[in-house]
Each structure stands twice: as C-alpha cells, then as structure tokens.
Design an enzyme around this catalytic site. Structure first.
Site, PDB file in Angstrom:
ATOM      1  N   CYS A   1       0.833  -1.205   0.000  1.00 31.57           N
ATOM      2  CA  CYS A   1       0.000   0.000   0.000  1.00 31.57           C
ATOM      3  C   CYS A   1       0.868   1.256   0.000  1.00 31.57           C
ATOM      4  CB  CYS A   1      -0.955  -0.004   1.194  1.00 31.57           C
ATOM      5  SG  CYS A   1      -2.082   1.402   1.208  1.00 31.57           S
TER       6      CYS A   1
ATOM      7  N   CYS B   1      -0.490   4.282   1.834  1.00 33.19           N
ATOM      8  CA  CYS B   1      -0.400   4.175   3.291  1.00 33.19           C
ATOM      9  C   CYS B   1       1.034   4.375   3.782  1.00 33.19           C
ATOM     10  CB  CYS B   1      -0.854   2.797   3.747  1.00 33.19           C
ATOM     11  SG  CYS B   1      -2.338   2.195   2.945  1.00 33.19           S
ATOM     12  N   ASP B   2       1.994   3.807   3.090  1.00 29.72           N
ATOM     13  CA  ASP B   2       3.336   3.688   3.659  1.00 29.72           C
ATOM     14  C   ASP B   2       4.405   4.517   2.956  1.00 29.72           C
ATOM     15  OD1 ASP B   2       2.250   1.932   5.458  1.00 29.72           O
ATOM     16  OD2 ASP B   2       2.811   0.137   4.353  1.00 29.72           O
TER      17      ASP B   2
HETATM   18  C1  FAD Z   1       0.383  -3.042   4.390  1.00 28.27           C
HETATM   19  C2  FAD Z   1      -0.884  -2.238   4.424  1.00 28.27           C
HETATM   20  C3  FAD Z   1      -0.867  -1.013   5.034  1.00 28.27           C
HETATM   21  C4  FAD Z   1      -2.030  -0.249   5.072  1.00 28.27           C
HETATM   22  N1  FAD Z   1      -1.999   0.970   5.688  1.00 28.27           N
HETATM   23  C5  FAD Z   1      -3.095   1.748   5.684  1.00 28.27           C
HETATM   24  C6  FAD Z   1      -3.058   3.053   6.274  1.00 28.27           C
HETATM   25  O1  FAD Z   1      -2.034   3.501   6.788  1.00 28.27           O
HETATM   26  N2  FAD Z   1      -4.206   3.788   6.224  1.00 28.27           N
HETATM   27  C7  FAD Z   1      -5.352   3.334   5.627  1.00 28.27           C
HETATM   28  O2  FAD Z   1      -6.360   4.057   5.624  1.00 28.27           O
HETATM   29  N3  FAD Z   1      -5.408   2.102   5.067  1.00 28.27           N
HETATM   30  C8  FAD Z   1      -4.310   1.313   5.067  1.00 28.27           C
HETATM   31  N4  FAD Z   1      -4.340   0.082   4.460  1.00 28.27           N
HETATM   32  C9  FAD Z   1      -5.588  -0.350   3.812  1.00 28.27           C
HETATM   33  C10 FAD Z   1      -6.531  -0.895   4.898  1.00 28.27           C
HETATM   34  O3  FAD Z   1      -5.839  -1.827   5.681  1.00 28.27           O
HETATM   35  C11 FAD Z   1      -7.750  -1.552   4.246  1.00 28.27           C
HETATM   36  O4  FAD Z   1      -8.401  -0.632   3.418  1.00 28.27           O
HETATM   37  C12 FAD Z   1      -8.714  -2.036   5.345  1.00 28.27           C
HETATM   38  O5  FAD Z   1      -8.059  -2.913   6.225  1.00 28.27           O
HETATM   39  C13 FAD Z   1      -9.927  -2.740   4.746  1.00 28.27           C
HETATM   40  O6  FAD Z   1     -10.695  -3.187   5.802  1.00 28.27           O
HETATM   41  P1  FAD Z   1     -11.772  -4.359   5.637  1.00 28.27           P
HETATM   42  O7  FAD Z   1     -12.328  -4.567   6.990  1.00 28.27           O
HETATM   43  O8  FAD Z   1     -12.684  -4.035   4.531  1.00 28.27           O
HETATM   44  O9  FAD Z   1     -10.969  -5.624   5.147  1.00 28.27           O
HETATM   45  P2  FAD Z   1      -9.686  -6.423   5.763  1.00 28.27           P
HETATM   46  O10 FAD Z   1      -8.853  -5.541   6.610  1.00 28.27           O
HETATM   47  O11 FAD Z   1      -9.095  -7.036   4.554  1.00 28.27           O
HETATM   48  O12 FAD Z   1     -10.357  -7.514   6.682  1.00 28.27           O
HETATM   49  C14 FAD Z   1     -11.014  -8.617   6.139  1.00 28.27           C
HETATM   50  C15 FAD Z   1     -11.383  -9.567   7.258  1.00 28.27           C
HETATM   51  O13 FAD Z   1     -12.227 -10.592   6.735  1.00 28.27           O
HETATM   52  C16 FAD Z   1     -11.790 -11.843   7.233  1.00 28.27           C
HETATM   53  N5  FAD Z   1     -12.237 -12.896   6.313  1.00 28.27           N
HETATM   54  C17 FAD Z   1     -11.899 -13.082   5.024  1.00 28.27           C
HETATM   55  N6  FAD Z   1     -12.517 -14.172   4.528  1.00 28.27           N
HETATM   56  C18 FAD Z   1     -13.268 -14.680   5.550  1.00 28.27           C
HETATM   57  C19 FAD Z   1     -14.115 -15.814   5.684  1.00 28.27           C
HETATM   58  N7  FAD Z   1     -14.341 -16.648   4.665  1.00 28.27           N
HETATM   59  N8  FAD Z   1     -14.705 -16.043   6.882  1.00 28.27           N
HETATM   60  C20 FAD Z   1     -14.508 -15.201   7.925  1.00 28.27           C
HETATM   61  N9  FAD Z   1     -13.707 -14.108   7.849  1.00 28.27           N
HETATM   62  C21 FAD Z   1     -13.102 -13.873   6.676  1.00 28.27           C
HETATM   63  C22 FAD Z   1     -10.292 -11.703   7.359  1.00 28.27           C
HETATM   64  O14 FAD Z   1      -9.761 -12.670   8.255  1.00 28.27           O
HETATM   65  C23 FAD Z   1     -10.205 -10.275   7.908  1.00 28.27           C
HETATM   66  O15 FAD Z   1     -10.395 -10.290   9.286  1.00 28.27           O
HETATM   67  C24 FAD Z   1      -3.207  -0.716   4.453  1.00 28.27           C
HETATM   68  C25 FAD Z   1      -3.237  -1.982   3.848  1.00 28.27           C
HETATM   69  C26 FAD Z   1      -2.080  -2.741   3.847  1.00 28.27           C
HETATM   70  C27 FAD Z   1      -2.119  -4.111   3.215  1.00 28.27           C
END
Ligand code: FAD
Length: 362
Positions: free
Chosen positions: A152, A155-156
């Site tokens: 990302c 983000c970083d």
């Molecule tokens: C390295 C990195 C750094 C980042 N830094 C930033 C930052 O500084 N600022 C920012 O705004 N954004 C940042 N992001 C982006 C941010 O992390 C994502 O936009 C955010 O986490 C999305 O949230 P989410 O809850 O939609 O999905 P996710 O965080 O992807 O969570 C998905 C969840 O679903 C669960 N899951 C998946 N499949 C199943 C299943 N079949 N059954 C049950 N559970 C399941 C997973 O275990 C997980 O808990 C970063 C991303 C990365 C990879």
C-alpha cells in the site's frame, strides 16, 4: 430480541445441529467488520463476528497508520484494531474464531457453514471479508512485510522520504502508486515483466512524464527475485532478473538473462488484490468480474444492500477503488444501519426490504 430472532439452537441442518442462531452475523474482523459490529451492537442486533484467517484484517500487517482521523501522532495498525474490538465488544458484539466456507441463502434464516463444519444461522449477514493483496512469493517478502515491503503505497510511502523505491507491477495500480511515490522517493524504479504497461493511457502518460522528468525509471522485462534487508534496518536492496523478451523468471537459464542488484529503501508490490468472496459462490450475491461484491451504492439509504435481501456488503470486499481504513470503517457503519432497518422491517412483518431511502433526521 425480536420474535424473528428467537433462539433457534434446536434447529438442525441436514442432521447437523445448528450451533447458534443470531440476528446478525458479520463475516470478517477487519475495520469494516468491527465498525459494523459497534453500530449493530448499539442497535441491539446481537452481532457475531467470524474473524477468518486474518484476525483484525489488513491493518494488522502495517506498523503505523498516520491517516486515520483522531490520531494526530498516528497509531499502530494492530492497536487501532484492538481498540475497535474493545469498543465493539463493550456493547455486546462477540468475536469468534472461524472461517465461513459457504452461505446458504435458499431459505431464511441464512445458514453459514464454517470450515470446521459448524453451522450457524442468521437473519441478516454483513459481508466484510476484505481483499487480500497479491504478493510475489519471493524470499525476503514475508519477513520484511511492514518493515519496508508494503502492498500500500498510499499508506506507507511517506515513511521512506528521500529513499530509492521499487514498485512492482504494470497495471493501473502500479502506475498510480509509482506516480504517487515520486512525491517522496529519490528515484522510483517501476519493475514490469513485459515491455509495455497494461495501465490505461492516462496512467501510461503520467509514467512517461515522470520518466522524462527523471523521477521514475521503468525497468522493462524485469522481475524481482529477492528482497534484502532485516527487520531492524528495513529494506536495503533487491535482486532482479531481466530478459529482452520479458517474463525473465521463466527463462532463468537463458544466456540473455541478466542479474541486477539495486540499493533501495522500500519495496512496493502493486499486482492487484483478490477479494475474499469464494464463500458466496452458491448464493445470489452478485460479484463483478474480479470477484468484488456489488452493492446498490449511490445516495440515500440501503447503499450496502446486495442482490440478496438481508445480505449487506462493506469495506474492501466491495470497494476496489478507495481501499482505505477510514472508507472501510464508514461502509461498515452504513451496512450496520442498513441491516438494522432490514431486521426491523422483518420484525414488523413488512416486505423484508430495507426501508425506503429517506434523509436521516438526526
Ligand atoms: C500493508 C498495508 C498497510 C495499510 N496501511 C493503511 C493506512 O495507513 N491507512 C489506511 O487508511 N489504510 C491502510 N491500508 C488499507 C486498509 O488496511 C484496508 O483498506 C482495510 O483494512 C480494509 O478493511 P476491511 O475490513 O474491509 O478488510 P480487511 O482488513 O481485509 O479484513 C477482512 C477480514 O475478513 C476476514 N475474512 C476473510 N474471509 C473470511 C471468511 N471466509 N470467513 C470469515 N472471515 C473472513 C479476514 O480474516 C479479515 O479479518 C493498508 C493496507 C495494507 C495491506
């Protein structure tokens, strides 16, 4: 608890006992799921979250989050998630280990089967299962993830001001991330395994401009094979291979294949995300060609509704464009509000549809 949500633990599913019935099951434990959980618990919808194989979601992969509102000094990704979990469980949300393998939407309540075979039923489901960034699978990548290797740039990128950086990829995301990183990098090396970008013309033009300005150097027909460094000193370099006809890792023994070493301070992988939606395969939830859940979107209420009444989508599993913590959290709260309206309409014996879109009055 409404009549529609009376305990149905006595139900069986093809001979297998249903472990528990809940008003609302949330698939995921990332920021979208936890935000939805706080809202749903405060609306007395008794949410149960299954945390999946990445408890806490993508934010647990990053060290510092500097752009989440309310934390002027930044906050560790894992700490932000822990605080949100504490907040959600304070209002009664429950988080359990479990990976949802399939959802049966052929009747009501919905039946969710976990990978361990347990079956849960729910009156409504919020899909907040995120998207997983694709990675290269090369040495050094896992060990240095969050320590100079990142998926990302938005983000970083700012953590590596003044450093030389690599961006791997050739599509829109890679071109956009490379362009973004020119704000911070000394030089951005865009590493692409072919001799032309897949990115749309707009982004290809931006890359050409940056190349002309000396901010970006494109390493055509090149692939990274190892990232060097240590968790203490971060990323220090990368090994690459190049072949004049592209896809060099498939031609490692060829005479024309060259080895390259680059000193860099950060390594960004931008080869796309895979939405976690395989468990929805047998449902009527419509996903786009890339697998992202399609929701109603737009303005007014019911934005997070999917094609299956009672199933809502939030966060990166829906939103392939913004993919930020704050946007995922915002969508999580919308999904919980939409689910609450739906559950109330079911309890009232109304259509089963989310209430009509009306402006919020408070
Ligand atoms: C390295 C990195 C750094 C980042 N830094 C930033 C930052 O500084 N600022 C920012 O705004 N954004 C940042 N992001 C982006 C941010 O992390 C994502 O936009 C955010 O986490 C999305 O949230 P989410 O809850 O939609 O999905 P996710 O965080 O992807 O969570 C998905 C969840 O679903 C669960 N899951 C998946 N499949 C199943 C299943 N079949 N059954 C049950 N559970 C399941 C997973 O275990 C997980 O808990 C970063 C991303 C990365 C990879």
């Amino acid at each position: 608890m409404t009549e529609a949500t009376a305990d149905r633990t006595a139900l069986t599913d093809g001979g297998r006992d249903v472990v528990e019935h809940r008003q609302l099951v949330i698939v995921g434990s990332g920021i979208a799921a936890l935000s939805a959980a706080t809202y749903a618990a405060r609306s007395n919808n008794d949410p149960l979250l299954f945390e999946g194989d990445e408890p806490g979601g993508q934010l647990t992969l990053t060290s510092e989050v500097e752009n989440y509102p309310g934390f002027p000094e930044g906050i560790a990704g894992a700490e932000l998630i822990q605080e949100m979990k504490t907040q959600a469980t304070r209002f009664g949300a429950e988080v359990e280990h479990g990976i949802v393998e399939s959802v049966d939407d052929s009747g009501r309540p919905f039946r969710l089967t976990l990978t361990n075979g347990d079956v849960y039923t729910a009156d409504a489901v919020i899909v907040a299962s995120g998207a997983s960034a694709r990675t290269l699978g090369i040495p050094g990548e896992d060990e240095l993830m969050g320590q100079g290797v990142s998926t990302c740039a938005t983000c970083d990128g700012a953590f590596f001001r003044g450093e030389d950086m690599i961006v791997v990829g050739g599509g829109d995301a890679a071109a956009e991330e490379a362009s973004f990183l020119t704000k911070f990098a000394d030089t951005v090396y865009l590493v692409h395994r072919r001799d032309e970008l897949r990115a749309e013309d707009y982004w290809a033009d931006r890359i050409r401009e940056h190349v002309a300005d000396g901010d970006i150097e494109v390493l055509w027909n090149t692939e990274a094979v190892e990232v060097h460094g240590s968790p203490e000193e971060g990323v220090t370099g990368a090994s690459l291979v190049r072949h004049p006809e592209g896809h060099p890792t498939a031609k490692l023994d060829a005479d024309e294949t060259e080895q390259l070493e680059l000193d860099i301070g950060a390594f960004f992988i931008a080869i796309g995300h895979t939405p976690n939606t395989s468990f929805l395969a047998d449902t009527g939830v419509v996903c786009d060609d890339a697998g992202y859940v399609q929701t109603v979107g737009g303005a007014g209420g019911g934005q997070t509704k999917t094609d299956v009444t009672g199933v809502f989508g939030a966060g990166d599993v829906v939103d392939y464009h913004y993919q930020q913590a704050v946007t995922a959290a915002g969508m999580g709260s919308k999904a919980a509000i939409d689910a609450d309206e739906y559950l109330e309409s079911v309890a009232d014996g109304v259509t089963g549809e989310t209430a009509d879109a009306t402006p919020a009055d408070d």
